[in-house]
Motif scaffolding. Structure first.
Motif, PDB file in Angstrom:
ATOM      1  N   VAL A  51       3.640 -40.835  40.572  1.00  0.00           N
ATOM      2  CA  VAL A  51       3.304 -39.543  41.152  1.00  0.00           C
ATOM      3  C   VAL A  51       1.916 -39.715  41.753  1.00  0.00           C
ATOM      4  O   VAL A  51       0.970 -40.049  41.054  1.00  0.00           O
ATOM      5  CB  VAL A  51       3.297 -38.404  40.107  1.00  0.00           C
ATOM      6  CG1 VAL A  51       2.797 -37.118  40.728  1.00  0.00           C
ATOM      7  CG2 VAL A  51       4.676 -38.230  39.506  1.00  0.00           C
ATOM      8  N   LYS A  52       1.796 -39.544  43.049  1.00  0.00           N
ATOM      9  CA  LYS A  52       0.510 -39.721  43.736  1.00  0.00           C
ATOM     10  C   LYS A  52       0.094 -38.399  44.350  1.00  0.00           C
ATOM     11  O   LYS A  52       0.857 -37.780  45.085  1.00  0.00           O
ATOM     12  CB  LYS A  52       0.619 -40.788  44.833  1.00  0.00           C
ATOM     13  CG  LYS A  52       0.911 -42.170  44.309  1.00  0.00           C
ATOM     14  CD  LYS A  52      -0.286 -42.757  43.633  1.00  0.00           C
ATOM     15  CE  LYS A  52      -0.024 -44.206  43.249  1.00  0.00           C
ATOM     16  NZ  LYS A  52      -1.140 -44.815  42.605  1.00  0.00           N
ATOM     17  N   ARG A  53      -1.106 -37.972  44.042  1.00  0.00           N
ATOM     18  CA  ARG A  53      -1.664 -36.751  44.608  1.00  0.00           C
ATOM     19  C   ARG A  53      -3.001 -37.077  45.256  1.00  0.00           C
ATOM     20  O   ARG A  53      -3.648 -38.057  44.896  1.00  0.00           O
ATOM     21  CB  ARG A  53      -1.846 -35.704  43.508  1.00  0.00           C
ATOM     22  CG  ARG A  53      -0.515 -35.254  42.966  1.00  0.00           C
ATOM     23  CD  ARG A  53      -0.531 -34.357  41.771  1.00  0.00           C
ATOM     24  NE  ARG A  53      -1.735 -33.623  41.507  1.00  0.00           N
ATOM     25  CZ  ARG A  53      -1.942 -32.939  40.403  1.00  0.00           C
ATOM     26  NH1 ARG A  53      -1.020 -32.877  39.470  1.00  0.00           N
ATOM     27  NH2 ARG A  53      -3.056 -32.288  40.209  1.00  0.00           N
ATOM     28  N   THR A  54      -3.397 -36.245  46.219  1.00  0.00           N
ATOM     29  CA  THR A  54      -4.684 -36.473  46.867  1.00  0.00           C
ATOM     30  C   THR A  54      -5.796 -36.405  45.831  1.00  0.00           C
ATOM     31  O   THR A  54      -5.710 -35.676  44.849  1.00  0.00           O
ATOM     32  CB  THR A  54      -4.946 -35.432  47.970  1.00  0.00           C
ATOM     33  OG1 THR A  54      -4.871 -34.136  47.413  1.00  0.00           O
ATOM     34  CG2 THR A  54      -3.963 -35.572  49.106  1.00  0.00           C
ATOM     35  N   ARG A  55      -6.804 -37.207  46.045  1.00  0.00           N
ATOM     36  CA  ARG A  55      -7.957 -37.269  45.158  1.00  0.00           C
ATOM     37  C   ARG A  55      -9.196 -37.044  46.006  1.00  0.00           C
ATOM     38  O   ARG A  55      -9.317 -37.613  47.082  1.00  0.00           O
ATOM     39  CB  ARG A  55      -8.000 -38.644  44.502  1.00  0.00           C
ATOM     40  CG  ARG A  55      -8.904 -38.748  43.334  1.00  0.00           C
ATOM     41  CD  ARG A  55      -8.734 -40.077  42.622  1.00  0.00           C
ATOM     42  NE  ARG A  55      -7.348 -40.521  42.659  1.00  0.00           N
ATOM     43  CZ  ARG A  55      -6.984 -41.787  42.639  1.00  0.00           C
ATOM     44  NH1 ARG A  55      -7.857 -42.750  42.577  1.00  0.00           N
ATOM     45  NH2 ARG A  55      -5.717 -42.121  42.694  1.00  0.00           N
ATOM     46  N   SER A  56     -10.120 -36.224  45.535  1.00  0.00           N
ATOM     47  CA  SER A  56     -11.318 -35.876  46.300  1.00  0.00           C
ATOM     48  C   SER A  56     -12.575 -36.339  45.568  1.00  0.00           C
ATOM     49  O   SER A  56     -12.556 -36.574  44.366  1.00  0.00           O
ATOM     50  CB  SER A  56     -11.400 -34.358  46.494  1.00  0.00           C
ATOM     51  OG  SER A  56     -10.240 -33.887  47.139  1.00  0.00           O
ATOM     52  N   ILE A  57     -13.666 -36.433  46.331  1.00  0.00           N
ATOM     53  CA  ILE A  57     -14.969 -36.730  45.745  1.00  0.00           C
ATOM     54  C   ILE A  57     -15.688 -35.399  45.529  1.00  0.00           C
ATOM     55  O   ILE A  57     -15.756 -34.570  46.432  1.00  0.00           O
ATOM     56  CB  ILE A  57     -15.813 -37.648  46.652  1.00  0.00           C
ATOM     57  CG1 ILE A  57     -15.090 -38.976  46.877  1.00  0.00           C
ATOM     58  CG2 ILE A  57     -17.198 -37.881  46.037  1.00  0.00           C
ATOM     59  CD1 ILE A  57     -15.763 -39.869  47.903  1.00  0.00           C
ATOM     60  N   TYR A  58     -16.189 -35.205  44.324  1.00  0.00           N
ATOM     61  CA  TYR A  58     -16.901 -33.985  43.953  1.00  0.00           C
ATOM     62  C   TYR A  58     -18.319 -34.328  43.513  1.00  0.00           C
ATOM     63  O   TYR A  58     -18.617 -35.476  43.184  1.00  0.00           O
ATOM     64  CB  TYR A  58     -16.194 -33.277  42.790  1.00  0.00           C
ATOM     65  CG  TYR A  58     -14.885 -32.644  43.164  1.00  0.00           C
ATOM     66  CD1 TYR A  58     -14.817 -31.283  43.464  1.00  0.00           C
ATOM     67  CD2 TYR A  58     -13.718 -33.381  43.215  1.00  0.00           C
ATOM     68  CE1 TYR A  58     -13.619 -30.685  43.808  1.00  0.00           C
ATOM     69  CE2 TYR A  58     -12.520 -32.793  43.556  1.00  0.00           C
ATOM     70  CZ  TYR A  58     -12.474 -31.450  43.846  1.00  0.00           C
ATOM     71  OH  TYR A  58     -11.291 -30.857  44.183  1.00  0.00           O
ATOM     72  N   TYR A  59     -19.166 -33.311  43.498  1.00  0.00           N
ATOM     73  CA  TYR A  59     -20.526 -33.445  42.989  1.00  0.00           C
ATOM     74  C   TYR A  59     -20.740 -32.382  41.920  1.00  0.00           C
ATOM     75  O   TYR A  59     -20.403 -31.213  42.127  1.00  0.00           O
ATOM     76  CB  TYR A  59     -21.545 -33.254  44.116  1.00  0.00           C
ATOM     77  CG  TYR A  59     -22.982 -33.327  43.648  1.00  0.00           C
ATOM     78  CD1 TYR A  59     -23.565 -34.543  43.366  1.00  0.00           C
ATOM     79  CD2 TYR A  59     -23.733 -32.176  43.480  1.00  0.00           C
ATOM     80  CE1 TYR A  59     -24.879 -34.627  42.931  1.00  0.00           C
ATOM     81  CE2 TYR A  59     -25.045 -32.241  43.047  1.00  0.00           C
ATOM     82  CZ  TYR A  59     -25.611 -33.463  42.768  1.00  0.00           C
ATOM     83  OH  TYR A  59     -26.905 -33.537  42.336  1.00  0.00           O
ATOM     84  N   TYR A  60     -21.291 -32.790  40.780  1.00  0.00           N
ATOM     85  CA  TYR A  60     -21.624 -31.849  39.708  1.00  0.00           C
ATOM     86  C   TYR A  60     -23.144 -31.756  39.617  1.00  0.00           C
ATOM     87  O   TYR A  60     -23.817 -32.764  39.409  1.00  0.00           O
ATOM     88  CB  TYR A  60     -21.047 -32.310  38.372  1.00  0.00           C
ATOM     89  CG  TYR A  60     -21.343 -31.344  37.252  1.00  0.00           C
ATOM     90  CD1 TYR A  60     -20.541 -30.232  37.043  1.00  0.00           C
ATOM     91  CD2 TYR A  60     -22.428 -31.524  36.416  1.00  0.00           C
ATOM     92  CE1 TYR A  60     -20.815 -29.332  36.033  1.00  0.00           C
ATOM     93  CE2 TYR A  60     -22.715 -30.639  35.397  1.00  0.00           C
ATOM     94  CZ  TYR A  60     -21.902 -29.545  35.217  1.00  0.00           C
ATOM     95  OH  TYR A  60     -22.177 -28.657  34.209  1.00  0.00           O
ATOM     96  N   ASP A  61     -23.673 -30.547  39.792  1.00  0.00           N
ATOM     97  CA  ASP A  61     -25.115 -30.295  39.721  1.00  0.00           C
ATOM     98  C   ASP A  61     -25.479 -29.979  38.277  1.00  0.00           C
ATOM     99  O   ASP A  61     -24.997 -28.993  37.708  1.00  0.00           O
ATOM    100  CB  ASP A  61     -25.475 -29.125  40.640  1.00  0.00           C
ATOM    101  CG  ASP A  61     -26.965 -28.907  40.755  1.00  0.00           C
ATOM    102  OD1 ASP A  61     -27.633 -28.750  39.711  1.00  0.00           O
ATOM    103  OD2 ASP A  61     -27.454 -28.869  41.892  1.00  0.00           O
ATOM    104  N   LEU A  62     -26.312 -30.812  37.661  1.00  0.00           N
ATOM    105  CA  LEU A  62     -26.679 -30.636  36.261  1.00  0.00           C
ATOM    106  C   LEU A  62     -27.544 -29.399  36.029  1.00  0.00           C
ATOM    107  O   LEU A  62     -27.548 -28.847  34.932  1.00  0.00           O
ATOM    108  CB  LEU A  62     -27.403 -31.881  35.740  1.00  0.00           C
ATOM    109  CG  LEU A  62     -26.529 -33.133  35.634  1.00  0.00           C
ATOM    110  CD1 LEU A  62     -27.390 -34.383  35.466  1.00  0.00           C
ATOM    111  CD2 LEU A  62     -25.541 -32.999  34.492  1.00  0.00           C
TER     112      LEU A  62
END
Length: 85
Positions: A51-62
């Motif tokens: 099962v392949k789904r799109t994957r995104s790059i995210y940023y988490y602000d501490l």
């Protein structure tokens, strides 16, 4: 893990609906980037073995404790990424 006092704190937890991997700290140390699949991810391939789904790059602000999407490939996969300092 806080290296000053060895305390641990869970920031992002992967679940069946949210998978976060490959964290990389930002150059200023105020957050980190990571790959994620979530409920908004589009199904690209599904068969009995994959099962392949799109994957995104995210940023988490501490500081703000907020997550924002940085990059998304609508019709493909982000398998890896690199941050240049």
């Amino acid at each position: 893990m806080d290296l000053n006092n060895s305390s641990k704190k869970l920031i992002i937890k992967s679940t069946m609906d949210y998978i976060a991997t490959h964290p990389i700290f930002s150059s200023d140390g105020k957050g980190f980037y990571f790959l994620a699949i979530n409920s908004d991810s589009k199904m690209l391939l599904a068969d009995k073995q994959h099962v392949k789904r799109t994957r995104s790059i995210y940023y988490y602000d501490l500081t703000t404790k907020k997550t924002s999407k940085i990059f998304n490939k609508i019709d493909g996969f982000v398998n890896d990424y690199n941050i240049q300092y």
